[in-house]
Design a protein around this motif. Structure first.
Motif, PDB file in Angstrom:
ATOM      1  N   ALA A 105       0.953  -0.736   0.071  1.00 50.72           N
ATOM      2  CA  ALA A 105       0.374  -0.204  -0.270  1.00 50.72           C
ATOM      3  C   ALA A 105       0.773   1.413   0.075  1.00 50.72           C
ATOM      4  N   LYS A 106       1.817   1.193   0.462  1.00 47.12           N
ATOM      5  CA  LYS A 106       3.102   2.168   0.509  1.00 47.12           C
ATOM      6  C   LYS A 106       3.680   3.009  -0.071  1.00 47.12           C
ATOM      7  N   SER A 107       4.418   1.931  -1.311  1.00 40.75           N
ATOM      8  CA  SER A 107       4.922   1.855  -2.523  1.00 40.75           C
ATOM      9  C   SER A 107       3.766   1.802  -4.271  1.00 40.75           C
ATOM     10  N   GLU A 108       2.820   1.592  -3.504  1.00 42.87           N
ATOM     11  CA  GLU A 108       1.413   1.662  -4.525  1.00 42.87           C
ATOM     12  C   GLU A 108       0.255   2.259  -4.489  1.00 42.87           C
ATOM     13  N   PRO A 109       0.483   3.555  -3.493  1.00 47.24           N
ATOM     14  CA  PRO A 109      -0.557   4.601  -3.102  1.00 47.24           C
ATOM     15  C   PRO A 109      -1.700   4.317  -4.201  1.00 47.24           C
ATOM     16  N   LYS A 110      -1.824   3.970  -5.818  1.00 49.66           N
ATOM     17  CA  LYS A 110      -3.931   4.080  -5.919  1.00 49.66           C
ATOM     18  C   LYS A 110      -3.561   2.642  -6.187  1.00 49.66           C
ATOM     19  N   ASN A 111      -3.500   1.516  -5.537  1.00 47.70           N
ATOM     20  CA  ASN A 111      -3.746   0.326  -5.261  1.00 47.70           C
ATOM     21  C   ASN A 111      -5.165   0.556  -4.699  1.00 47.70           C
ATOM     22  N   SER A 112      -6.513   0.213  -5.153  1.00 42.70           N
ATOM     23  CA  SER A 112      -7.069   0.019  -4.000  1.00 42.70           C
ATOM     24  C   SER A 112      -7.531  -1.282  -3.327  1.00 42.70           C
ATOM     25  N   TYR A 113      -6.933  -2.024  -4.027  1.00 47.45           N
ATOM     26  CA  TYR A 113      -7.100  -3.852  -3.271  1.00 47.45           C
ATOM     27  C   TYR A 113      -6.179  -3.030  -2.321  1.00 47.45           C
ATOM     28  N   ALA A 114      -4.720  -3.366  -2.443  1.00 44.38           N
ATOM     29  CA  ALA A 114      -3.952  -3.248  -0.981  1.00 44.38           C
ATOM     30  C   ALA A 114      -4.450  -2.005  -0.056  1.00 44.38           C
ATOM     31  N   PHE A 115      -5.347  -1.468  -0.301  1.00 42.10           N
ATOM     32  CA  PHE A 115      -5.918  -0.717   0.728  1.00 42.10           C
ATOM     33  C   PHE A 115      -6.944  -1.364   1.167  1.00 42.10           C
ATOM     34  N   ALA A 116      -7.661  -2.364   0.500  1.00 41.52           N
ATOM     35  CA  ALA A 116      -9.020  -2.994   1.036  1.00 41.52           C
ATOM     36  C   ALA A 116      -7.812  -3.853   2.094  1.00 41.52           C
ATOM     37  N   VAL A 117      -7.459  -4.516   1.078  1.00 43.90           N
ATOM     38  CA  VAL A 117      -6.505  -5.399   2.020  1.00 43.90           C
ATOM     39  C   VAL A 117      -6.269  -5.290   3.584  1.00 43.90           C
ATOM     40  N   LEU A 118      -5.155  -3.963   3.219  1.00 41.85           N
ATOM     41  CA  LEU A 118      -4.900  -4.152   4.726  1.00 41.85           C
ATOM     42  C   LEU A 118      -5.992  -3.401   5.104  1.00 41.85           C
ATOM     43  N   GLY A 119      -6.611  -2.329   5.247  1.00 41.55           N
ATOM     44  CA  GLY A 119      -8.179  -1.971   6.244  1.00 41.55           C
ATOM     45  C   GLY A 119      -8.617  -3.400   6.276  1.00 41.55           C
ATOM     46  N   ASN A 120      -9.022  -3.864   5.666  1.00 43.14           N
ATOM     47  CA  ASN A 120      -9.463  -5.167   5.881  1.00 43.14           C
ATOM     48  C   ASN A 120      -8.849  -6.419   7.544  1.00 43.14           C
ATOM     49  N   ILE A 121      -7.400  -5.953   7.749  1.00 42.08           N
ATOM     50  CA  ILE A 121      -6.517  -6.993   8.246  1.00 42.08           C
ATOM     51  C   ILE A 121      -6.689  -5.970   9.983  1.00 42.08           C
ATOM     52  N   LEU A 122      -6.261  -4.127   9.396  1.00 39.68           N
ATOM     53  CA  LEU A 122      -6.519  -3.462  10.999  1.00 39.68           C
ATOM     54  C   LEU A 122      -8.101  -4.145  11.670  1.00 39.68           C
ATOM     55  N   LEU A 123      -9.238  -4.044  10.538  1.00 37.87           N
ATOM     56  CA  LEU A 123     -10.285  -4.037  11.132  1.00 37.87           C
ATOM     57  C   LEU A 123     -10.399  -5.840  12.035  1.00 37.87           C
ATOM     58  N   GLY A 124      -9.963  -6.480  11.288  1.00 36.92           N
ATOM     59  CA  GLY A 124     -10.040  -7.977  11.863  1.00 36.92           C
ATOM     60  C   GLY A 124      -9.090  -7.894  13.956  1.00 36.92           C
ATOM     61  N   ALA A 125      -7.437  -6.539  13.345  1.00 36.36           N
ATOM     62  CA  ALA A 125      -7.459  -6.637  14.468  1.00 36.36           C
ATOM     63  C   ALA A 125      -7.782  -5.667  15.802  1.00 36.36           C
ATOM     64  N   GLY A 126      -8.797  -4.975  14.962  1.00 31.95           N
ATOM     65  CA  GLY A 126      -9.417  -3.838  15.867  1.00 31.95           C
ATOM     66  C   GLY A 126      -8.831  -2.661  15.962  1.00 31.95           C
ATOM     67  N   ASN A 127      -8.859  -1.588  15.488  1.00 31.35           N
ATOM     68  CA  ASN A 127      -7.882  -0.544  14.992  1.00 31.35           C
ATOM     69  C   ASN A 127      -9.275   0.237  13.852  1.00 31.35           C
ATOM     70  N   PHE A 128     -10.501  -0.080  14.379  1.00 32.30           N
ATOM     71  CA  PHE A 128     -11.396   0.098  13.849  1.00 32.30           C
ATOM     72  C   PHE A 128     -11.139   2.010  13.011  1.00 32.30           C
ATOM     73  N   ARG A 129     -10.306   2.689  13.434  1.00 39.48           N
ATOM     74  CA  ARG A 129     -10.376   4.051  12.728  1.00 39.48           C
ATOM     75  C   ARG A 129      -9.516   3.968  12.400  1.00 39.48           C
ATOM     76  N   GLU A 130      -8.201   3.597  12.102  1.00 41.57           N
ATOM     77  CA  GLU A 130      -7.678   3.435  10.514  1.00 41.57           C
ATOM     78  C   GLU A 130      -7.532   2.265   9.195  1.00 41.57           C
ATOM     79  N   ALA A 131      -8.708   1.540  10.354  1.00 43.26           N
ATOM     80  CA  ALA A 131      -9.418   0.501   9.312  1.00 43.26           C
ATOM     81  C   ALA A 131     -10.378   1.438   7.979  1.00 43.26           C
ATOM     82  N   ASN A 132     -11.505   2.089   9.028  1.00 40.11           N
ATOM     83  CA  ASN A 132     -11.976   2.901   8.255  1.00 40.11           C
ATOM     84  C   ASN A 132     -11.666   3.943   6.891  1.00 40.11           C
TER      85      ASN A 132
END
Length: 385
Positions: A105-132
């Motif tokens: 996600a850091k190296s490809e800031p226009k990769n929507s799937y990267a941010f979707a995966v990262l967001g779901n990881i943060l959501l699963g870990a309980g970090n709702f604000r950054e996941a959102n």
């Protein structure tokens, strides 16, 4: 009777053999993959397709092995890294998943799937604000990113915005109708939103799309489907009548608050533990038999209360539960075997039964109070004026 019993045995044996054969086939495939990976691009494409199939069917450990083999051949492939991060997340290995997805996600800031995966990881870990933040960014980049819609739908679910959750998960299903995870999530949220028939239909659809290899889980879902269809025929659950507020005495037994309740037209009081850590309420098998409360659905296994063994999940339905001067009608329950009978406990009151009240447990005066939500809101409004 003997033929019927033998037929059931043969069917069960065939099911067990089928799932065992599937598992063996997957293992054999993985064992042969290193030689395949040394061959052509066509071989790698076949491995990728097989990994995707395993991921969709929920065989995350096996899918992980395939994605790692592919990454050995293509260590700079960011999409493979994200797919591996996804299956690590599904195994709740959030740190490993994050370490795999974040650099992409850091190296490809226009990769929507990267941010979707990262967001779901943060959501699963309980970090709702950054996941959102990540999930919204994924949709800004690509409004058709189904995984981002699914993640935001689950975030709404966790924060009790049920209608918004259903809408976003429906978007995910529309964009990717063959993803069983989205359908399963829709079933869960629909049940919480008291859309019981819709929930049953989604669970049925999930089983048709991706029947779990775990036969017990499959039976649990079937039992839940039948239960949801039953309560879906009721006009409403947890119907409140009687006084707006009430106070009842509590006893503390082994550090648990116990109150007396009345079920239906039965005159004798029953001892129920206040257990807001669980959702649906529970009644003991012995008490259900005594009150002639019959099972309405069953399926799968669960751990018995007060014991270490597993017992069949059985659903029941109570016409009403009266606490003090308040009556709560149409109450779904689990019927379970209790092992510790010396305490004379008849059941457990789950959060769903009392979720429409403001509740207070006062241990100093040994009292439990229930105040209807509307009554409490009115009182707060008057005091503020």
């Amino acid at each position: 009777m003997l033929r019927a019993g033998l037929l059931r045995f043969v069917i069960a044996s065939k099911k067990s053999f089928f799932f065992h054969l599937m598992k063996v086939t997957i293992i054999l495939l993985i064992l042969n993959l290193p030689t395949l990976a040394d061959d052509t691009q066509e071989d790698l494409s076949k491995i990728n397709k097989q990994a995707e199939k395993l991921k969709r069917k929920g065989y995350y450990e096996e899918a992980e092995k395939l994605f790692r083999i592919l990454l050995e051949k293509n260590p700079q492939d960011s999409q493979l890294k994200l797919k591996l991060a996804f299956v690590l997340m599904k195994q709740r290995r959030f740190v490993e998943a994050y370490d795999m997805a974040f650099p992409v996600a850091k190296s490809e800031p226009k990769n929507s799937y990267a941010f979707a995966v990262l967001g779901n990881i943060l959501l699963g870990a309980g970090n709702f604000r950054e996941a959102n933040v990540c999930l919204i960014n994924a949709l800004v980049l690509n409004k058709k990113e189904d995984l981002a819609w699914a993640g935001l739908g689950l975030l709404d679910f966790y924060e009790n915005r049920l209608q918004e959750s259903i809408q976003k998960l429906s978007n995910a299903v529309f964009l990717e109708p063959d993803e069983p995870d989205y359908v399963f999530s829709l079933a869960q949220v629909s049940a919480r939103a008291e859309k019981y028939k819709e929930a049953a239909d989604y669970y049925r659809q999930f089983l048709e799309m991706a029947p779990p290899a775990d036969l017990d889980r499959r039976e649990r879902i079937k039992g839940l489907m039948n239960f949801l269809r039953y309560i879906g025929d009721k006009s409403k659950l947890y119907v409140i009548s009687g006084e707006k507020k009430t106070v009842v005495p509590i006893r503390v037994i082994r550090e648990r608050p116990v109150i007396q309740v009345f079920i239906g037209k039965n005159k004798g009081p029953l001892n129920f533990v206040l257990d807001t850590g669980s959702g649906i309420s529970v009644i003991s098998e012995q008490t259900a038999e005594r009150l002639k409360i019959k099972p309405i659905a069953r399926g799968g296994k669960a751990r018995g209360i007060g014991g270490e063994g597993k017992f069949e999940i059985v659903y029941g339905f109570l016409p009403s539960v009266t606490i003090g001067q308040i009556k709560i009608g149409n109450v779904p329950v689990y019927i379970r075997k209790f092992h510790a009978q010396q305490e004379d406990i008849d059941g457990y009151i789950g959060l769903a039964m009392i979720s429409k009240f403001f509740t207070t447990i006062d241990y100093s005066s040994l009292q439990f109070s229930l105040v209807n939500y509307d009554e409490q809101q009115q009182s707060i409004s008057q005091n503020s004026n």
